[in-house]
Design a protein around this motif. Structure first.
Motif, short mmCIF file in Angstrom:
data_model
loop_
_atom_site.label_atom_id
_atom_site.label_comp_id
_atom_site.label_asym_id
_atom_site.label_seq_id
_atom_site.Cartn_x
_atom_site.Cartn_y
_atom_site.Cartn_z
N ALA A 39 1.07 -1.24 -0.09
CA ALA A 39 0.00 -0.04 0.03
C ALA A 39 0.96 1.35 0.04
O ALA A 39 0.42 2.09 -0.82
N LEU A 40 1.74 1.16 0.73
CA LEU A 40 2.71 2.27 0.85
C LEU A 40 3.55 2.35 -0.85
O LEU A 40 3.67 3.67 -1.01
N SER A 41 3.95 1.55 -1.22
CA SER A 41 4.52 1.32 -2.77
C SER A 41 3.60 2.14 -3.48
O SER A 41 4.07 3.00 -4.61
N VAL A 42 2.32 1.71 -3.49
CA VAL A 42 1.37 2.41 -4.51
C VAL A 42 1.00 3.88 -4.11
O VAL A 42 0.96 4.71 -5.13
N LEU A 43 1.31 4.23 -2.62
CA LEU A 43 0.98 5.54 -2.38
C LEU A 43 2.27 6.38 -3.18
O LEU A 43 2.14 7.46 -3.49
N ARG A 44 3.60 5.63 -3.12
CA ARG A 44 4.74 6.41 -3.76
C ARG A 44 4.22 6.44 -5.29
O ARG A 44 4.89 7.70 -5.88
N LEU A 45 3.92 5.58 -5.85
CA LEU A 45 3.66 5.58 -7.33
C LEU A 45 2.67 6.69 -7.80
O LEU A 45 2.76 7.54 -8.49
N LEU A 46 1.68 6.89 -6.71
CA LEU A 46 0.44 8.04 -7.06
C LEU A 46 1.11 9.30 -6.87
O LEU A 46 0.77 10.31 -7.38
N GLY A 47 2.16 9.46 -6.21
CA GLY A 47 3.06 10.87 -5.96
C GLY A 47 3.75 11.03 -7.21
O GLY A 47 3.91 12.51 -7.23
N LEU A 56 6.51 21.16 -13.43
CA LEU A 56 6.57 21.51 -14.75
C LEU A 56 5.51 22.62 -14.89
O LEU A 56 5.44 23.58 -15.73
N GLY A 57 4.27 22.45 -14.02
CA GLY A 57 3.27 23.31 -13.80
C GLY A 57 3.56 24.68 -13.23
O GLY A 57 4.10 25.58 -13.93
N PRO A 58 3.21 24.80 -12.03
CA PRO A 58 3.52 26.06 -11.17
C PRO A 58 4.80 26.18 -11.02
O PRO A 58 5.17 27.33 -10.14
N GLU A 59 5.64 25.20 -11.17
CA GLU A 59 7.13 25.30 -10.89
C GLU A 59 7.29 25.44 -9.24
O GLU A 59 8.47 26.36 -8.65
N GLU A 60 6.48 24.91 -8.60
CA GLU A 60 6.80 24.95 -7.01
C GLU A 60 7.70 23.82 -6.54
O GLU A 60 7.38 22.86 -6.12
N ASP A 61 8.77 24.23 -6.55
CA ASP A 61 10.02 23.40 -6.37
C ASP A 61 10.06 22.91 -4.91
O ASP A 61 10.38 21.75 -4.38
N GLY A 62 9.53 23.72 -3.94
CA GLY A 62 9.48 23.42 -2.66
C GLY A 62 8.66 22.29 -2.40
O GLY A 62 8.86 21.29 -1.54
N TRP A 63 7.34 22.50 -3.13
CA TRP A 63 6.41 21.50 -2.82
C TRP A 63 6.74 20.10 -3.61
O TRP A 63 6.57 18.98 -3.09
N ALA A 64 7.57 20.14 -4.58
CA ALA A 64 8.06 19.10 -5.10
C ALA A 64 9.13 18.29 -4.23
O ALA A 64 9.00 17.11 -4.20
N LEU A 65 9.97 19.22 -3.61
CA LEU A 65 10.73 18.48 -2.88
C LEU A 65 10.02 17.75 -1.55
O LEU A 65 10.67 16.69 -0.89
N VAL A 66 9.06 18.40 -1.18
CA VAL A 66 8.16 17.74 0.07
C VAL A 66 7.81 16.34 -0.34
O VAL A 66 7.74 15.35 0.17
N VAL A 67 7.06 16.47 -2.00
CA VAL A 67 6.74 15.06 -2.33
C VAL A 67 7.64 14.07 -2.25
O VAL A 67 7.55 12.99 -1.94
N LEU A 68 9.05 14.63 -2.75
CA LEU A 68 10.11 13.59 -2.90
C LEU A 68 10.58 13.36 -1.48
O LEU A 68 11.06 11.88 -1.32
N MET A 69 10.42 13.91 -0.38
CA MET A 69 11.00 13.58 0.82
C MET A 69 9.92 12.78 1.37
O MET A 69 10.34 11.67 1.89
N VAL A 70 8.67 12.91 1.16
CA VAL A 70 7.66 11.73 1.56
C VAL A 70 7.75 10.41 0.96
O VAL A 70 7.72 9.49 1.60
N SER A 71 8.28 10.63 -0.36
CA SER A 71 8.36 9.35 -1.04
C SER A 71 9.50 8.49 -0.56
O SER A 71 9.60 7.37 -0.47
N GLY A 72 10.71 9.28 0.03
CA GLY A 72 11.75 8.49 0.35
C GLY A 72 11.52 7.95 1.79
O GLY A 72 11.94 6.90 2.02
N PHE A 73 10.65 8.87 2.55
CA PHE A 73 10.39 8.16 4.06
C PHE A 73 9.54 7.05 3.78
O PHE A 73 9.69 5.84 4.42
N THR A 74 8.64 6.94 2.91
CA THR A 74 7.64 5.91 2.60
C THR A 74 8.52 4.58 2.12
O THR A 74 8.47 3.30 2.12
N ASP A 75 9.49 5.10 1.02
CA ASP A 75 10.57 3.99 0.62
C ASP A 75 11.19 3.24 1.96
O ASP A 75 11.43 1.99 1.85
#
Length: 222
Positions: A39-47, A56-75
């Protein structure tokens, strides 16, 4: 990177063929789907699409980094849970590296479109993924499951996933960007080199398995 291919008490699944070459540990994992690590792996894929849109859209790099950090933690967490709860599975062993690769490819595409990384770097890393896809087809054609993730591949993935956010910081202006730039490219170069080296090891393993399979076929039954 950790993965959800931890040990399991279930009986090993026999390989489709026996050629005298030991198969990866992944072949011994049970066919479980409904587990917490999966389930956590699927959550990572959905991110992944959210991560790509933020870059690419709003270029919100800060929030993109948050998503990447959450992905790393769930990994990290899904690998720990797979071992603690004895919930390793073949599906989890496939989803975990797949999520890592999708984040890497997504980040590469976004950074290339934003002209942060050169196209030759994208070609190298995407070409590596295409090569692994061909090798997977070769393995399946000879009746083998996917190979176990190599420790070099895990180390390379970790370096690249650290490199991409630092590249974004280095793309800015000011003292922080100037300080981040050498670290960003050091992580990128080392990560790319290890990523390609891991692909070379995978290629050698596949060639060895296929050669042994063909040799056994020529010898015929004892």
């Amino acid at each position: 990177m950790t993965s959800s291919n931890g040990p399991s008490a279930a009986a090993p699944v026999p390989p489709p063929r026996t050629t005298g070459v030991p198969l990866p540990d992944r072949a011994a994992l049970p066919d479980r789907v409904w587990t917490l690590p999966n389930a956590l792996s699927v959550l990572r894929l959905l991110g992944v699409p959210l991560f790509l849109w933020l870059l690419l859209g709003p270029e919100e790099d800060g929030w993109a980094l948050v998503v990447l950090m959450v992905s790393g933690f769930t990994d990290w967490l899904d690998g720990k849970l797979a071992r603690w709860l004895d919930q390793g599975s073949r599906l989890g062993a496939l989803l975990d590296p797949a999520a890592d690769r999708l984040y890497i490819v997504s980040a590469l595409v976004a950074l290339a479109l934003r002209e942060v990384v050169p196209l030759w770097l994208v070609a190298l890393l995407v070409g590596r993924e295409l090569l692994l896809g061909v090798l997977l087809l070769v393995l399946r054609a000879h009746g083998y499951p996917p190979l176990q993730v190599h420790y070099l591949g895990k180390a390379a993935t970790l370096l690249l996933l650290y490199a991409f956010p630092v590249l974004l910081i280095a793309d800015g202006e000011g003292t922080l960007a100037a300080v981040a730039e050498p670290f960003a490219w050091a992580l990128t170069i080392w990560g790319t080199a290890l990523y390609l080296l891991a692909a070379a090891f995978y290629t050698v393993q596949v060639v060895g398995l296929v050669a042994a399979d063909r040799a056994a076929a020529r010898q015929g039954p004892p």
